[in-house]
Design an enzyme around this catalytic site. Structure first.
Site, PDB file in Angstrom:
ATOM      1  N   ASP A 123      43.715  51.064  38.248  1.00 20.40           N
ATOM      2  CA  ASP A 123      44.791  50.420  37.489  1.00 20.40           C
ATOM      3  C   ASP A 123      44.271  50.133  36.079  1.00 20.40           C
ATOM      4  O   ASP A 123      43.912  49.007  35.745  1.00 20.40           O
ATOM      5  CB  ASP A 123      45.202  49.124  38.215  1.00 20.40           C
ATOM      6  CG  ASP A 123      46.320  48.388  37.510  1.00 20.40           C
ATOM      7  OD1 ASP A 123      47.091  49.028  36.778  1.00 20.40           O
ATOM      8  OD2 ASP A 123      46.419  47.158  37.691  1.00 20.40           O
ATOM      9  N   HIS A 156      38.025  38.176  42.326  1.00 22.83           N
ATOM     10  CA  HIS A 156      38.649  38.697  41.106  1.00 22.83           C
ATOM     11  C   HIS A 156      39.603  37.675  40.505  1.00 22.83           C
ATOM     12  O   HIS A 156      39.568  37.414  39.298  1.00 22.83           O
ATOM     13  CB  HIS A 156      39.404  40.001  41.410  1.00 22.83           C
ATOM     14  CG  HIS A 156      40.221  40.502  40.255  1.00 22.83           C
ATOM     15  ND1 HIS A 156      39.652  41.036  39.124  1.00 22.83           N
ATOM     16  CD2 HIS A 156      41.566  40.523  40.046  1.00 22.83           C
ATOM     17  CE1 HIS A 156      40.614  41.381  38.263  1.00 22.83           C
ATOM     18  NE2 HIS A 156      41.777  41.078  38.802  1.00 22.83           N
ATOM     19  N   ASP A 178      51.588  46.141  42.640  1.00 21.87           N
ATOM     20  CA  ASP A 178      50.156  45.848  42.608  1.00 21.87           C
ATOM     21  C   ASP A 178      49.935  44.389  42.982  1.00 21.87           C
ATOM     22  O   ASP A 178      50.547  43.498  42.403  1.00 21.87           O
ATOM     23  CB  ASP A 178      49.612  46.126  41.203  1.00 21.87           C
ATOM     24  CG  ASP A 178      48.097  46.106  41.160  1.00 21.87           C
ATOM     25  OD1 ASP A 178      47.460  46.240  42.218  1.00 21.87           O
ATOM     26  OD2 ASP A 178      47.549  45.951  40.053  1.00 21.87           O
ATOM     27  N   GLU A 223      35.412  41.492  34.119  1.00 21.35           N
ATOM     28  CA  GLU A 223      34.512  40.598  34.865  1.00 21.35           C
ATOM     29  C   GLU A 223      33.045  40.971  34.668  1.00 21.35           C
ATOM     30  O   GLU A 223      32.188  40.098  34.512  1.00 21.35           O
ATOM     31  CB  GLU A 223      34.844  40.653  36.358  1.00 21.35           C
ATOM     32  CG  GLU A 223      36.240  40.182  36.696  1.00 21.35           C
ATOM     33  CD  GLU A 223      36.631  40.679  38.078  1.00 21.35           C
ATOM     34  OE1 GLU A 223      36.311  39.999  39.060  1.00 21.35           O
ATOM     35  OE2 GLU A 223      37.242  41.764  38.166  1.00 21.35           O
TER      36      GLU A 223
END
Ligand SMILES: O=C(O)/C=C/C(=O)CC(=O)CC(=O)O
Ligand SMILES: [Ca+2]
Ligand SMILES: [Mg+2]
Length: 387
Positions: free
Chosen positions: A209, A109, A102, A334
């Protein structure tokens, strides 16, 4: 307009009651039984791996064959008997996952997470604009869309806590990502250049994820994500072939400084994908993929620059897709700014992180060759209480 027209033709693994899983191609709201249609055993193995391992010439040949049969009315009659209604099939994990990696390629982000997790440091670490940062995940817990996510338990310790505690995660989260599936393997000791991206990567899927932020925040120093992300990673059932994404290709964002040779931008492999995140049916975010800083071609080159080999079925994910806007963030971490700004949903309830029973669905579309948009399908999952 389903987004699954002749210009898409994604591959998946399906079964009907009492039959073995086999390769199918989605067309509209139907699945074409490629195993029965072609009589080729490679499509009867219950995973895309054997077909993906054949390489790009075989991929192009089958795509051309299917396109011909599905677009020509005379031929179309001959495929009719191999079509199943989508409602009548079960969709399985489309490929056997070899290694799972990943990345962390959305600047927005990475800056958001940096500000939240490391408020006293710089938003971006100094290496971030020089190389695609990533970590190795847990291939065995990658599952197909629809698999429920059981709330994980583990250790957490907030900075103000005197000692760690153990229990079900109280900060269960999602990460909206795009996954790249390797078909053609490479040799140990040999780097794969960006120019060979389309020879090795078979196609694209959607990835959630799932992340337990409280577990992650306590465990990740100094080796990175571990049990906070390994309990489940969900992928969409359809792998969209790279060939279907030609019209979606865009140049990546401008670079801040010259990159090392193996990472310098060549053929544009940014992708103009529009993601959508729904929580209990309500759209909570629309992350744009076209602004990802590192392209999948750069990620592949970086993955192998040390000589690490690729295996058929390797999956590497982009990292959470977040754009600059508040409503473009690909995680609740976030969106709720670590729980300090909860979202208000249409039913009046608020969410900082996921509650038991919540359903999260990530979908995406891209420009297709036909002038309309093609769909990447969706990856969905419901949260079940901790066991
Ligand atoms: O910056 C951190 O400490 C945390 C990063 C992540 O959450 C890792 C990750 O899964 C990367 C991503 O999805 O972009
Ligand atoms: Ca991630
Ligand atoms: Mg866009």
């Amino acid at each position: 307009m389903t987004g699954f027209g002749i210009d898409n033709l994604p591959y998946g693994i399906f079964s009907t009651p009492g039959t073995h899983p086999r390769t199918g191609v989605r067309i509209g709201d139907a699945v074409l039984d490629v195993a029965a249609l072609t009589g080729d055993d490679v499509h009867a193995t219950g995973s895309l791996n054997a077909f993906m391992a054949r390489g790009p010439a075989a991929w192009a040949q089958l795509r051309a064959d299917l396109t011909g049969r599905l677009s020509d009315a005379a031929h179309r009659a001959t495929v009719e008997e191999y079509l199943h209604r989508l409602d009548d099939v079960t969709l399985h994990l489309p490929f056997e996952v070899a290694d799972y990696v990943d990345f962390y390629s959305s600047r927005h982000h990475a800056e958001n997470v940096g500000r939240i997790f490391r408020p006293d440091g710089d938003a971006l670490t100094p290496n971030w604009t020089h190389l695609p940062i990533g970590y190795h995940g847990r291939a065995g817990t990658v599952r197909v869309s629809g698999t429920p996510v059981v709330r994980p338990s583990g250790q957490r310790k907030a900075p103000q806590d005197a000692a760690p505690t153990f229990g079900p995660s109280i900060r269960l989260d999602i990460e909206a990502e795009v996954g790249f599936v390797v078909g053609t393997p490479s040799e140990l000791g040999t780097a794969v250049p960006q120019a060979a991206f389309a020879e090795h990567v078979f196609g694209v899927c959607l990835v959630n994820d799932w992340s337990a932020r409280d577990l992650q925040a306590w465990e990740y120093v100094p080796l990175g994500p571990f049990l906070g992300k390994s309990f489940l990673t969900s992928v969409s059932p359809w792998v969209v072939p790279l060939a279907a994404l030609e019209a979606a290709r865009v140049a990546p964002p401008a670079r801040e400084h010259e990159l090392q040779g193996y990472l310098q931008d060549g053929e544009p492999w940014g992708l103009d994908l529009d993601l959508e995140v729904r929580l209990n049916g309500e759209v909570v975010s629309r992350p744009p993929f076209d602004q990802m800083y590192w392209t999948p071609a750069q990620q592949l080159a970086h993955l192998t620059v040390n000589g690490a080999s690729l295996r058929t079925g390797d999956l590497y994910a982009s990292g959470t897709v977040s754009g600059p806007g508040r409503d473009q963030r690909g995680s609740l971490l976030e969106l709720s700014w670590n729980g300090t700004q909860p979202l208000t949903l249409a039913d009046g309830s608020t969410r900082a992180f996921l509650e038991d029973g919540d359903v999260v669905t990530i979908s995406a579309t891209a420009p297709g060759a036909g002038g309309g948009r093609i769909s990447l399908g969706e990856v969905t999952g419901q949260v079940l209480p901790a066991r």
